[in-house]
Design a protein around this motif. Structure first.
Motif, PDB file in Angstrom:
ATOM      1  N   ILE A  29      -6.661 -10.256  -0.174  1.00 20.81           N
ATOM      2  CA  ILE A  29      -6.596  -9.672   1.170  1.00 20.81           C
ATOM      3  C   ILE A  29      -6.184 -10.738   2.178  1.00 20.81           C
ATOM      4  CG2 ILE A  29      -7.931  -8.570   3.008  1.00 20.81           C
ATOM      5  CD1 ILE A  29      -7.652  -6.766   0.635  1.00 20.81           C
ATOM      6  N   ASP A  45      -8.980 -11.299  12.010  1.00 18.77           N
ATOM      7  CA  ASP A  45     -10.222 -10.894  12.655  1.00 18.77           C
ATOM      8  C   ASP A  45     -10.481 -11.889  13.774  1.00 18.77           C
ATOM      9  OD1 ASP A  45     -12.831 -10.339  13.432  1.00 18.77           O
ATOM     10  OD2 ASP A  45     -13.442  -9.806  11.407  1.00 18.77           O
ATOM     11  N   MET A  66      -6.458  -6.588  11.635  1.00 19.42           N
ATOM     12  CA  MET A  66      -5.696  -6.003  10.533  1.00 19.42           C
ATOM     13  C   MET A  66      -6.113  -6.627   9.215  1.00 19.42           C
ATOM     14  SD  MET A  66      -1.925  -7.752  10.171  1.00 19.42           S
ATOM     15  CE  MET A  66      -1.743  -7.334   8.464  1.00 19.42           C
ATOM     16  N   SER A  67      -5.839  -5.904   8.137  1.00 16.64           N
ATOM     17  CA  SER A  67      -5.950  -6.466   6.792  1.00 16.64           C
ATOM     18  C   SER A  67      -4.795  -5.916   5.978  1.00 16.64           C
ATOM     19  CB  SER A  67      -7.290  -6.124   6.140  1.00 16.64           C
ATOM     20  OG  SER A  67      -7.341  -4.764   5.809  1.00 16.64           O
ATOM     21  N   ALA A  68      -4.336  -6.728   5.045  1.00 20.91           N
ATOM     22  CA  ALA A  68      -3.258  -6.311   4.151  1.00 20.91           C
ATOM     23  C   ALA A  68      -3.649  -6.702   2.738  1.00 20.91           C
ATOM     24  CB  ALA A  68      -1.943  -6.981   4.542  1.00 20.91           C
ATOM     25  N   SER A  69      -3.649  -5.728   1.841  1.00 20.46           N
ATOM     26  CA  SER A  69      -3.933  -6.025   0.435  1.00 20.46           C
ATOM     27  C   SER A  69      -2.634  -6.466  -0.221  1.00 20.46           C
ATOM     28  CB  SER A  69      -4.521  -4.805  -0.270  1.00 20.46           C
ATOM     29  OG  SER A  69      -3.585  -3.753  -0.285  1.00 20.46           O
ATOM     30  N   GLN A 116      -0.880  -2.632   1.219  1.00 18.48           N
ATOM     31  CA  GLN A 116      -1.536  -1.600   2.008  1.00 18.48           C
ATOM     32  C   GLN A 116      -2.094  -2.277   3.245  1.00 18.48           C
ATOM     33  OE1 GLN A 116      -4.430   0.339  -0.429  1.00 18.48           O
ATOM     34  NE2 GLN A 116      -2.908   1.181  -1.807  1.00 18.48           N
ATOM     35  N   VAL A 117      -1.743  -1.759   4.413  1.00 19.63           N
ATOM     36  CA  VAL A 117      -2.117  -2.385   5.679  1.00 19.63           C
ATOM     37  C   VAL A 117      -3.075  -1.472   6.424  1.00 19.63           C
ATOM     38  CG1 VAL A 117      -1.248  -3.317   7.858  1.00 19.63           C
ATOM     39  CG2 VAL A 117       0.118  -3.537   5.778  1.00 19.63           C
ATOM     40  N   GLN A 118      -4.166  -2.053   6.915  1.00 15.58           N
ATOM     41  CA  GLN A 118      -5.109  -1.340   7.765  1.00 15.58           C
ATOM     42  C   GLN A 118      -5.109  -2.005   9.130  1.00 15.58           C
ATOM     43  OE1 GLN A 118      -8.901  -1.400   5.818  1.00 15.58           O
ATOM     44  NE2 GLN A 118      -8.238  -0.046   4.184  1.00 15.58           N
ATOM     45  N   LEU A 119      -5.056  -1.193  10.182  1.00 18.62           N
ATOM     46  CA  LEU A 119      -5.004  -1.713  11.549  1.00 18.62           C
ATOM     47  C   LEU A 119      -6.145  -1.151  12.376  1.00 18.62           C
ATOM     48  CD1 LEU A 119      -1.208  -1.133  12.251  1.00 18.62           C
ATOM     49  CD2 LEU A 119      -2.289  -3.249  11.506  1.00 18.62           C
ATOM     50  N   ALA A 120      -6.621  -1.957  13.320  1.00 19.90           N
ATOM     51  CA  ALA A 120      -7.600  -1.475  14.293  1.00 19.90           C
ATOM     52  C   ALA A 120      -6.836  -0.722  15.382  1.00 19.90           C
ATOM     53  CB  ALA A 120      -8.372  -2.640  14.899  1.00 19.90           C
ATOM     54  N   ALA A 124       2.556  -1.596  15.878  1.00 23.42           N
ATOM     55  CA  ALA A 124       2.332  -1.396  14.446  1.00 23.42           C
ATOM     56  C   ALA A 124       3.400  -2.121  13.631  1.00 23.42           C
ATOM     57  CB  ALA A 124       2.318   0.088  14.109  1.00 23.42           C
TER      58      ALA A 124
END
Length: 137
Positions: free
Chosen positions: A42, A46, A85-88, A99-103, A113
């Motif tokens: 990951i 943060d 954000m996090s990116a696997s 896979q990207v997750q954003l606040a 984005a």
């Protein structure tokens, strides 16, 4: 600025360091991690983990539709805290689809984005770009 390098030894993996850089060239360290090249890992942004390296006088690039969440005061402290954000990132040699997750508080338009997606893609590409020279891509 994204820096990537190959780590060897017991912590073998892809080293990544991401900094927000101002016009003067000085920056603030946002993320530094080692991603396992065999298992993946990951890449995380943060703001509660920001480390001040130097004072940043302005946000990196001003955009007419940008949310401005990453603007910094003259002491280099982020305006909004918490998860960004996090990116696997998958292991080397695989068909990578991070896979990207954003606040949501950091994304107010498609342009915001797109910046995070481009960062995730750059980290993912670094996994193959930092292969030892003895291996073929």
């Amino acid at each position: 600025r994204l820096e990537a390098w190959r780590e060897t030894g017991c912590n073998a993996g892809l080293g990544c360091r991401f900094q927000l850089v101002g016009g003067s060239g000085s920056g603030v360290l946002v993320s530094e991690t080692i991603i396992n090249t065999r298992k993946g890992g990951i890449f995380l942004l943060d703001t509660t983990k920001f480390i001040n390296e130097a004072i940043v006088s302005a946000s990196p690039v001003d955009s007419p539709r940008s949310s401005g969440e990453f603007s910094f005061s003259n002491i280099g402290v982020p305006v909004v805290g918490g998860f960004v954000m996090s990116a696997s990132i998958q292991s080397e040699g695989t068909c990578n689809k991070p896979q990207v997750q954003l606040a949501m508080r950091h994304v107010t338009c498609i342009e915001d984005a797109a910046v995070f997606m481009a960062l995730a893609a750059a980290v993912d590409l670094s996994m193959d770009a930092c292969l030892p020279f003895s291996k073929k891509l």
